[in-house]
Design an enzyme around this catalytic site. Structure first.
Site, PDB file in Angstrom:
ATOM      1  N   SER A   1      -5.294  13.416   2.188  1.00 53.42           N
ATOM      2  CA  SER A   1      -5.918  12.084   2.246  1.00 53.42           C
ATOM      3  C   SER A   1      -6.455  11.678   0.882  1.00 53.42           C
ATOM      4  CB  SER A   1      -7.102  12.083   3.218  1.00 53.42           C
ATOM      5  OG  SER A   1      -6.683  12.311   4.532  1.00 53.42           O
TER       6      SER A   1
ATOM      7  N   ASP B   1     -15.849   6.147  14.729  1.00 56.48           N
ATOM      8  CA  ASP B   1     -14.621   5.407  15.020  1.00 56.48           C
ATOM      9  C   ASP B   1     -14.935   3.954  14.695  1.00 56.48           C
ATOM     10  OD1 ASP B   1     -12.616   3.885  16.096  1.00 56.48           O
ATOM     11  OD2 ASP B   1     -12.362   5.151  17.865  1.00 56.48           O
TER      12      ASP B   1
ATOM     13  N   LYS C   1      -4.982  -6.226   3.839  1.00 56.66           N
ATOM     14  CA  LYS C   1      -5.508  -5.817   2.527  1.00 56.66           C
ATOM     15  C   LYS C   1      -5.955  -7.042   1.722  1.00 56.66           C
ATOM     16  CE  LYS C   1      -4.966  -1.268   2.639  1.00 56.66           C
ATOM     17  NZ  LYS C   1      -6.129  -0.411   2.929  1.00 56.66           N
TER      18      LYS C   1
ATOM     19  N   ILE D   1       1.119   6.994  -2.256  1.00 61.86           N
ATOM     20  CA  ILE D   1       0.879   8.442  -2.251  1.00 61.86           C
ATOM     21  C   ILE D   1       1.249   8.945  -0.856  1.00 61.86           C
ATOM     22  CG2 ILE D   1      -0.896  10.245  -2.406  1.00 61.86           C
ATOM     23  CD1 ILE D   1      -2.535   8.372  -4.204  1.00 61.86           C
TER      24      ILE D   1
ATOM     25  N   ALA E   1      -1.208   8.306   6.732  1.00 61.56           N
ATOM     26  CA  ALA E   1      -1.121   6.854   6.949  1.00 61.56           C
ATOM     27  C   ALA E   1       0.156   6.294   6.323  1.00 61.56           C
ATOM     28  CB  ALA E   1      -2.343   6.153   6.357  1.00 61.56           C
TER      29      ALA E   1
ATOM     30  N   GLY F   1     -12.743   8.658   6.163  1.00 62.13           N
ATOM     31  CA  GLY F   1     -11.291   8.544   6.028  1.00 62.13           C
ATOM     32  C   GLY F   1     -10.586   9.813   5.584  1.00 62.13           C
TER      33      GLY F   1
ATOM     34  N   TYR G   1       5.544  -3.593   4.360  1.00 65.38           N
ATOM     35  CA  TYR G   1       4.073  -3.496   4.386  1.00 65.38           C
ATOM     36  C   TYR G   1       3.486  -4.545   5.333  1.00 65.38           C
ATOM     37  CZ  TYR G   1      -0.367  -1.820   2.514  1.00 65.38           C
ATOM     38  OH  TYR G   1      -1.614  -1.246   2.368  1.00 65.38           O
TER      39      TYR G   1
HETATM   40  P1  NAP Z   1      -4.887   9.042   5.652  1.00 68.04           P
HETATM   41  O1  NAP Z   1      -5.096  10.366   5.048  1.00 68.04           O
HETATM   42  O2  NAP Z   1      -4.052   8.975   6.878  1.00 68.04           O
HETATM   43  O3  NAP Z   1      -6.289   8.351   5.883  1.00 68.04           O
HETATM   44  C1  NAP Z   1      -6.446   7.224   6.718  1.00 68.04           C
HETATM   45  C2  NAP Z   1      -7.725   7.438   7.443  1.00 68.04           C
HETATM   46  O4  NAP Z   1      -8.043   6.282   8.261  1.00 68.04           O
HETATM   47  C3  NAP Z   1      -7.648   8.624   8.398  1.00 68.04           C
HETATM   48  O5  NAP Z   1      -8.749   9.479   8.169  1.00 68.04           O
HETATM   49  C4  NAP Z   1      -7.742   7.956   9.753  1.00 68.04           C
HETATM   50  O6  NAP Z   1      -8.323   8.777  10.739  1.00 68.04           O
HETATM   51  C5  NAP Z   1      -8.634   6.795   9.427  1.00 68.04           C
HETATM   52  N1  NAP Z   1      -8.726   5.857  10.530  1.00 68.04           N
HETATM   53  C6  NAP Z   1      -7.739   5.125  11.099  1.00 68.04           C
HETATM   54  N2  NAP Z   1      -8.233   4.436  12.148  1.00 68.04           N
HETATM   55  C7  NAP Z   1      -9.570   4.721  12.210  1.00 68.04           C
HETATM   56  C8  NAP Z   1     -10.630   4.335  13.052  1.00 68.04           C
HETATM   57  N3  NAP Z   1     -10.462   3.483  14.092  1.00 68.04           N
HETATM   58  N4  NAP Z   1     -11.878   4.838  12.837  1.00 68.04           N
HETATM   59  C9  NAP Z   1     -12.091   5.707  11.821  1.00 68.04           C
HETATM   60  N5  NAP Z   1     -11.123   6.129  11.001  1.00 68.04           N
HETATM   61  C10 NAP Z   1      -9.872   5.636  11.182  1.00 68.04           C
HETATM   62  O7  NAP Z   1      -4.172   8.046   4.613  1.00 68.04           O
HETATM   63  P2  NAP Z   1      -4.560   7.535   3.139  1.00 68.04           P
HETATM   64  O8  NAP Z   1      -3.266   7.131   2.543  1.00 68.04           O
HETATM   65  O9  NAP Z   1      -5.433   8.510   2.470  1.00 68.04           O
HETATM   66  O10 NAP Z   1      -5.342   6.187   3.449  1.00 68.04           O
HETATM   67  C11 NAP Z   1      -6.656   5.927   2.989  1.00 68.04           C
HETATM   68  C12 NAP Z   1      -6.764   4.499   2.483  1.00 68.04           C
HETATM   69  O11 NAP Z   1      -5.992   4.364   1.300  1.00 68.04           O
HETATM   70  C13 NAP Z   1      -6.246   3.434   3.450  1.00 68.04           C
HETATM   71  O12 NAP Z   1      -7.078   2.290   3.366  1.00 68.04           O
HETATM   72  C14 NAP Z   1      -4.884   3.110   2.867  1.00 68.04           C
HETATM   73  O13 NAP Z   1      -4.420   1.813   3.231  1.00 68.04           O
HETATM   74  C15 NAP Z   1      -5.215   3.192   1.402  1.00 68.04           C
HETATM   75  N6  NAP Z   1      -4.057   3.302   0.507  1.00 68.04           N
HETATM   76  C16 NAP Z   1      -3.119   4.254   0.711  1.00 68.04           C
HETATM   77  C17 NAP Z   1      -2.026   4.348  -0.141  1.00 68.04           C
HETATM   78  C18 NAP Z   1      -0.966   5.375   0.068  1.00 68.04           C
HETATM   79  O14 NAP Z   1       0.143   5.203  -0.430  1.00 68.04           O
HETATM   80  N7  NAP Z   1      -1.238   6.469   0.742  1.00 68.04           N
HETATM   81  C19 NAP Z   1      -1.907   3.442  -1.223  1.00 68.04           C
HETATM   82  C20 NAP Z   1      -2.895   2.474  -1.406  1.00 68.04           C
HETATM   83  C21 NAP Z   1      -3.966   2.401  -0.533  1.00 68.04           C
HETATM   84  P3  NAP Z   1      -7.338   9.420  11.869  1.00 68.04           P
HETATM   85  O15 NAP Z   1      -6.378  10.289  11.143  1.00 68.04           O
HETATM   86  O16 NAP Z   1      -8.288  10.095  12.752  1.00 68.04           O
HETATM   87  O17 NAP Z   1      -6.647   8.265  12.545  1.00 68.04           O
END
Ligand code: NAP
Length: 265
Positions: free
Chosen positions: A19, A64, A164, A193, A197, A13, A157
């Protein structure tokens, strides 16, 4: 000496150095873990390889999570480098952008719901299945990332809140299933954050401002803070903790009367 020395961790991820998974990888490396990273497809391969170098990692494998074949191949490949694995970090979520705004009742499609649940929840369980063999006999742990929208209504959301909620249920069920072999399963529920995503969620800026104004700590959290909790949960320091959803959100989730005292009147 770091508290993760001798641990081998697969991190899925990392899309950029913003990230959450990058914050986790940095904290784990600082504590001495050896890391392997995954990338979703060739578009991101170069970027993840560069990040891997910064983290002293030379193991970068495709994964993937939208197919079981790709997940199985990822662990087959990892098994060529490592004879055992201590932790899997699943920091992955996806829903089509148009699903993450407006009325959940009007806007959620069957296909959007299937994709959100498949990529954001089922994939955690699938990673556990294909990684299980490599994790035998190591008292290891699995970790995923959740958000408050699993347990409370958060505007925009939408279907991701349903996914989730499913993910958090999976954490408990997987912890129950894998506990007898010594493997722990936990989640961190992070505050908002700014990441790639997060940019897909409608009015995300407002969420950040709202948390800053109303969380007990009056600020948002960082990927470093989430990373520190992740490193702890995947270490032997957390050996008695499984099936837990731990909030790293500046305390926002405990507030029952958001906005109270902020009004001028
Ligand atoms: P991020 O940097 O965009 O990371 C999301 C990751 O998911 C990316 O590496 C993306 O890869 C990957 N992904 C999506 N579809 C995929 C697939 N089919 N196969 C493999 N990888 C895939 O965003 P992030 O905020 O750090 O998110 C990480 C986690 O934290 C998520 O579960 C998110 O819901 C959770 N979260 C985020 C927040 C927030 O506010 N940011 C808060 C609470 C929880 P690609 O870029 O290649 O698509």
């Amino acid at each position: 000496m770091g508290f993760l020395v001798g641990k081998r961790v697969l991190i899925a991820g990392i899309a950029s150095n913003r990230s959450i998974a990058f914050g986790i990888a940095q904290a784990m490396r600082r504590e001495g873990a050896e890391l392997a990273l995954t990338y979703q497809n060739d578009r991101l391969r170069g970027r993840v390889e560069k990040i891997a170098k910064q983290l002293d990692s030379s193991i970068v494998v495709p994964c993937d999570v939208s197919t079981d074949e790709a997940i199985e191949a990822c662990f087959d490949e990892l098994g060529k480098h490592w004879d055992g694995l201590d932790s899997i970090v699943h920091s992955i979520a996806f829903a089509p952008k148009e699903q993450l705004e407006g009325s959940i009742v009007d806007n959620t499609t069957r296909e959007g719901s299937i994709i959100a649940h498949d990529i954001s929840s089922y994939s955690f369980l699938a990673m556990a299945r294909y990684g299980r063999q490599l994790m035998q006999g190591r008292n290891g742990s699995l970790l995923t990332l959740s958000y408050l929208g699993a347990v409370a209504a958060v505007p925009n959301y939408n279907v991701m809140g349903m996914a989730k909620a499913s993910l958090e249920a999976a954490v408990r069920l997987m912890a129950y299933d894998l506990g007898p072999e010594g493997t722990r399963v936990n989640a961190i529920s992070a505050g908002p954050i700014r990441t790639l995503a997060a940019a897909g969620i409608g009015d995300f800026r407002k969420m950040l401002d709202h948390v800053e104004a109303n969380a007990p700590l009056r600020r948002n959290v960082t990927i470093e803070e989430v990373g520190n909790m992740a490193a702890f949960l995947c270490s032997d320091l957390a050996s008695g903790i499984t099936g837990e959803i731990t909030y790293v959100d500046a305390g926002y989730n405990i507030v029952g009367m958001s906005g109270y005292g902020n009004d001028e009147a």
